[in-house]
Design a protein around this motif. Structure first.
Motif, PDB file in Angstrom:
ATOM      1  N   LEU A  89       0.678  -1.072   0.201  1.00 19.97           N
ATOM      2  CA  LEU A  89       0.043   0.026   0.190  1.00 19.97           C
ATOM      3  C   LEU A  89       1.022   0.841  -0.257  1.00 19.97           C
ATOM      4  O   LEU A  89       0.264   2.285  -0.549  1.00 19.97           O
ATOM      5  CB  LEU A  89      -1.176  -0.303   1.124  1.00 19.97           C
ATOM      6  N   SER A  90       2.055   1.307   0.350  1.00 23.07           N
ATOM      7  CA  SER A  90       2.606   2.849   0.506  1.00 23.07           C
ATOM      8  C   SER A  90       3.287   2.381  -0.582  1.00 23.07           C
ATOM      9  O   SER A  90       3.511   3.853  -0.563  1.00 23.07           O
ATOM     10  CB  SER A  90       4.312   2.716   1.387  1.00 23.07           C
ATOM     11  N   GLU A  91       3.593   2.105  -1.653  1.00 22.09           N
ATOM     12  CA  GLU A  91       3.590   2.548  -2.772  1.00 22.09           C
ATOM     13  C   GLU A  91       3.203   3.463  -3.625  1.00 22.09           C
ATOM     14  O   GLU A  91       3.095   4.490  -4.422  1.00 22.09           O
ATOM     15  CB  GLU A  91       4.311   1.328  -3.859  1.00 22.09           C
ATOM     16  N   PHE A 124      -0.574   9.884  -4.148  1.00 19.35           N
ATOM     17  CA  PHE A 124      -1.508  10.705  -3.457  1.00 19.35           C
ATOM     18  C   PHE A 124      -1.456  12.113  -2.774  1.00 19.35           C
ATOM     19  O   PHE A 124      -1.753  13.000  -2.786  1.00 19.35           O
ATOM     20  CB  PHE A 124      -3.164   9.526  -2.835  1.00 19.35           C
ATOM     21  N   LEU A 125      -0.114  11.255  -1.895  1.00 23.06           N
ATOM     22  CA  LEU A 125       0.260  12.389  -1.873  1.00 23.06           C
ATOM     23  C   LEU A 125       1.204  13.568  -1.835  1.00 23.06           C
ATOM     24  O   LEU A 125       0.802  15.040  -2.380  1.00 23.06           O
ATOM     25  CB  LEU A 125       1.042  12.121  -0.393  1.00 23.06           C
ATOM     26  N   ILE A 167      -9.705  17.852  -3.351  1.00 24.50           N
ATOM     27  CA  ILE A 167      -8.502  17.121  -3.801  1.00 24.50           C
ATOM     28  C   ILE A 167      -8.243  16.553  -1.755  1.00 24.50           C
ATOM     29  O   ILE A 167      -7.375  15.822  -1.229  1.00 24.50           O
ATOM     30  CB  ILE A 167      -7.538  18.194  -3.471  1.00 24.50           C
ATOM     31  N   LEU A 168      -8.711  17.712  -0.718  1.00 23.40           N
ATOM     32  CA  LEU A 168      -8.248  17.358   0.381  1.00 23.40           C
ATOM     33  C   LEU A 168      -8.582  16.108   1.149  1.00 23.40           C
ATOM     34  O   LEU A 168      -8.207  14.996   1.679  1.00 23.40           O
ATOM     35  CB  LEU A 168      -8.755  18.839   1.279  1.00 23.40           C
ATOM     36  N   VAL A 169     -10.513  15.831   0.187  1.00 21.02           N
ATOM     37  CA  VAL A 169     -10.908  14.683   0.432  1.00 21.02           C
ATOM     38  C   VAL A 169     -10.467  12.860  -0.263  1.00 21.02           C
ATOM     39  O   VAL A 169     -10.435  12.867   0.063  1.00 21.02           O
ATOM     40  CB  VAL A 169     -12.377  14.954   0.467  1.00 21.02           C
ATOM     41  N   SER A 170      -9.518  13.362  -1.384  1.00 23.80           N
ATOM     42  CA  SER A 170      -9.854  12.487  -2.097  1.00 23.80           C
ATOM     43  C   SER A 170      -8.577  12.400  -1.718  1.00 23.80           C
ATOM     44  O   SER A 170      -8.460  10.775  -2.225  1.00 23.80           O
ATOM     45  CB  SER A 170     -10.268  12.373  -3.773  1.00 23.80           C
ATOM     46  N   TYR A 171      -7.437  12.876  -1.948  1.00 22.82           N
ATOM     47  CA  TYR A 171      -6.102  12.412  -2.145  1.00 22.82           C
ATOM     48  C   TYR A 171      -5.223  12.636  -0.594  1.00 22.82           C
ATOM     49  O   TYR A 171      -5.099  11.330  -0.634  1.00 22.82           O
ATOM     50  CB  TYR A 171      -4.958  13.365  -3.085  1.00 22.82           C
ATOM     51  N   VAL A 181      -6.095  13.614   2.785  1.00 17.70           N
ATOM     52  CA  VAL A 181      -6.788  12.650   3.683  1.00 17.70           C
ATOM     53  C   VAL A 181      -6.790  10.886   3.263  1.00 17.70           C
ATOM     54  O   VAL A 181      -5.708   9.766   4.566  1.00 17.70           O
ATOM     55  CB  VAL A 181      -8.124  12.827   4.204  1.00 17.70           C
ATOM     56  N   PRO A 182      -7.111  10.326   2.310  1.00 18.04           N
ATOM     57  CA  PRO A 182      -6.916   8.960   1.906  1.00 18.04           C
ATOM     58  C   PRO A 182      -5.232   8.586   1.760  1.00 18.04           C
ATOM     59  O   PRO A 182      -5.013   7.260   2.354  1.00 18.04           O
ATOM     60  CB  PRO A 182      -7.886   8.586   1.100  1.00 18.04           C
ATOM     61  N   GLY A 183      -5.099   9.659   1.489  1.00 21.81           N
ATOM     62  CA  GLY A 183      -3.635   9.090   1.459  1.00 21.81           C
ATOM     63  C   GLY A 183      -2.532   8.630   2.348  1.00 21.81           C
ATOM     64  O   GLY A 183      -1.696   8.366   2.834  1.00 21.81           O
TER      65      GLY A 183
END
Lengths: 94, 192
Positions: free
Chosen positions: B26-28, B33-34, B174-178, B180-182
Motif C-alpha cells: 500500500l505504501s507505494e 496520492f500525497l 483534493i483534500l478529501v480524495s487525495y 486524507v485517504p493518502g
C-alpha cells in the motif's frame, strides 16, 4: 473420507512458493527466497520440482547483465492448488 | 524454511502467511496520492491568492508547481518498475488506471486551452472522483471510495459558484480524495 493431499504440494517450501505465486502475476526468484526464508539451493530444487510437475513456468533471462529467474503459476498449478485447499478443508472439517 | 512433513493445519498457516505477504504494498500507492494531493492543493491556494488577493492576470502561473510533480512521477515510476521483483494484479491495475488518467489530464489541458478554462475545475474534480473511486475499489480501501463520492458531489456543487470559489472547491476535493485517504493509506501501510 479424507481426500488425498497432492504430494507435490504437501511440502512446506513448495506450498509456500505456490501460495506466493497464486496471488501475483509473476515473481522473481529473489522475491520468493526473501519471503520464504529458504536457502537458494533448496529453493532452486523445489522450484524445479514444481516446474517438472507443470505447476509453474520458469523463465531465465538477464536484467542489467545479471541473471534473473521469473516464476509464474500455470493453469494446471492453479487447479492443483485449489484441489489441495479443497482436500485440506476435508481434513479440517471432516 | 525446513522440508518436513507437516499437518493440514500447518499447511493452512503456510498458505495464509504467504498470501498475506503478497498483498498489495500500500505504501507505494500513498506516495502518488500525497505528492499530487499537496501539489494540486498548493496550486489551488496559490492561484486563489494570486487571483483574489493579488489580483494579477497571471494567476494561472500558480500551476507551474505541478512540473516537479510530473518529473518526480516519471522518475519514480521508472525506478520502481526497474526495481520491483513481483508483479501483482493490483499493482498492474493501478498502473494502467493512473497512466490512463494522466493521459486524460494532459488531453484535457489541450482541450481546455482550445475551448476555454472557465469551466475547468468541475471537470477536473470529476476526474479526481473517477480515479480515486476506482482506486479505492482496486485497493479495497473505503476512504478513497468515499473521497471519490464526495468529489462527485463537489463537482456538481461547484457549477453553482463563480470561478474563484471553484478553485476552493477543487482544493476541498483534493483534500478529501487525495490527501486524507493518502495519509490514511500511509498509516495503514506503516501499521502493516
Amino acid at each position: 473420507m479424507f481426500d488425498e493431499l497432492d504430494p507435490i504440494l504437501h511440502s512446506q517450501l513448495r506450498l509456500a512458493v505456490m501460495s506466493l505465486l497464486i496471488g501475483v502475476r509473476e515473481a522473481e526468484f529473489t522475491f520468493l527466497k526473501e519471503k520464504t526464508n529458504a536457502t537458494a539451493g533448496n529453493l532452486s530444487v523445489q522450484i524445479s520440482k514444481l516446474k517438472d510437475a507443470g505447476y509453474i513456468d520458469v523463465v531465465k533471462q538477464f536484467k542489467d547483465n545479471y541473471p534473473q529467474t521469473i516464476c509464474k503459476i500455470t493453469k494446471k498449478g492453479i487447479d492443483a492448488f485449489e484441489m489441495y485447499v479443497s482436500a485440506l478443508q476435508s481434513y479440517m472439517n471432516p | 524454511m525446513e522440508e518436513e512433513n507437516f499437518s493440514p493445519r500447518d499447511s493452512l498457516q503456510v498458505i495464509q502467511s504467504m498470501i498475506d505477504k503478497t498483498k498489495a504494498e500500500l505504501s507505494e500507492n500513498s506516495i502518488y496520492f500525497l505528492l499530487w494531493g499537496w501539489l494540486v492543493f498548493t496550486g489551488c491556494l496559490l492561484q486563489y491568492f494570486l487571483l483574489v488577493i493579488i489580483k494579477t492576470p497571471y494567476h494561472f502561473l500558480a500551476w507551474l508547481v505541478i512540473i516537479p510533480g510530473i518529473l518526480f512521477s516519471i522518475f519514480y515510476s521508472i525506478k520502481y518498475k526497474h526495481e520491483r521483483r513481483v508483479k501483482t494484479y493490483i499493482s498492474d491495475s493501478m498502473s494502467k488506471l493512473w497512466t490512463g488518467m494522466s493521459i486524460s489530464f494532459m488531453a484535457l489541458c489541450f482541450i481546455l486551452t482550445n475551448i476555454g478554462w472557465q469551466h475547468a475545475f468541475p471537470i477536473y474534480i470529476l476526474f479526481y472522483a473517477t480515479g480515486t473511486f476506482i482506486s479505492g475499489g482496486i485497493l479495497q480501501f473505503k476512504p478513497l471510495q468515499l473521497g471519490g463520492i464526495i468529489c462527485w458531489v463537489l463537482a456538481v456543487a461547484s457549477t453553482f459558484v463563480n470561478y474563484q470559489n471553484q478553485i476552493l472547491f477543487t482544493a476541498a476535493a483534493i483534500l478529501v480524495s487525495y490527501l486524507v485517504p493518502g495519509y490514511l493509506l500511509k498509516k495503514k501501510a506503516y501499521n502493516k
